[in-house]
Design an enzyme around this catalytic site. Structure first.
Site, short mmCIF file in Angstrom:
data_model
loop_
_atom_site.label_atom_id
_atom_site.label_comp_id
_atom_site.label_asym_id
_atom_site.label_seq_id
_atom_site.Cartn_x
_atom_site.Cartn_y
_atom_site.Cartn_z
CB CYS A 69 -12.09 29.38 -68.81
SG CYS A 69 -13.15 27.98 -68.41
CG HIS A 106 -21.97 20.75 -77.32
ND1 HIS A 106 -20.72 20.68 -77.89
CD2 HIS A 106 -22.05 21.97 -76.72
CE1 HIS A 106 -20.07 21.82 -77.64
NE2 HIS A 106 -20.87 22.61 -76.93
CG HIS A 109 -14.91 23.09 -77.30
ND1 HIS A 109 -16.07 23.84 -77.15
CD2 HIS A 109 -14.88 22.72 -78.60
CE1 HIS A 109 -16.70 23.91 -78.31
NE2 HIS A 109 -15.99 23.25 -79.21
CG ASP A 113 -5.57 25.91 -71.46
OD1 ASP A 113 -6.38 25.02 -71.10
OD2 ASP A 113 -5.95 27.03 -71.84
NE ARG A 121 -8.83 25.88 -70.06
CZ ARG A 121 -9.50 26.54 -71.02
NH1 ARG A 121 -10.79 26.77 -70.89
NH2 ARG A 121 -8.87 26.95 -72.09
CB CYS A 123 -13.83 24.43 -71.14
SG CYS A 123 -14.57 26.03 -71.00
#
Length: 135
Positions: A69, A106, A109, A113, A121, A123
């Site tokens: 990704c 932060h 996310h 999947d 996942r 990410c």
């Protein structure tokens, strides 16, 4: 900055003083680094991935995998107490934002999947993480 403050007491000025501009933009302003640009994307060393802002252990190398990704991906956090989950409907998408539970930084996310181990996942922006090498 007053080092005796709890992270919950930090002001925006405190964070700006203690972080680089890129770290501040991503960690405190919910920004995103460009895909495939992060310094930890291809890291295969053994160790812990700590929060850039407070050094809490968020992820471990055993849970890191290459999802393709463009950001470091993990199938699980170091422990369930490390991460806070927030509904994120920005940019016309329905996502779940992940933040450090200790300092509210932060991270990125989480998506459903991921690999069969957990189906998730995580990410994560490399900028949001500091790697503690255990080799």
């Amino acid at each position: 900055m007053d080092k005796s403050k709890q992270f919950s007491e930090f002001t925006e000025a405190d964070w700006q003083e203690s972080l680089t501009q890129e770290e501040f933009d991503i960690c405190r302003k919910q920004g995103t680094e460009a895909p495939f640009s992060g310094k930890l994307l291809h890291n295969k060393s053994t160790g812990d991935y700590n929060c850039t802002c407070c050094q809490t252990i968020l992820f471990v190398s055993e849970n890191k995998y290459d999802s393709g990704c463009g950001w470091p991906s993990f199938d699980a956090p170091a422990n369930e107490q490390a991460i806070r989950y927030i509904e994120d409907n920005s940019h016309g998408m329905q996502r779940t934002e992940i933040r450090c539970r200790q300092c509210d930084s932060h991270l990125g996310h989480v998506f459903n999947d991921g690999p069969k181990t957990t189906g998730e996942r995580f990410c994560v922006n490399s900028v949001s993480l500091h790697f503690n090498n255990k080799n």
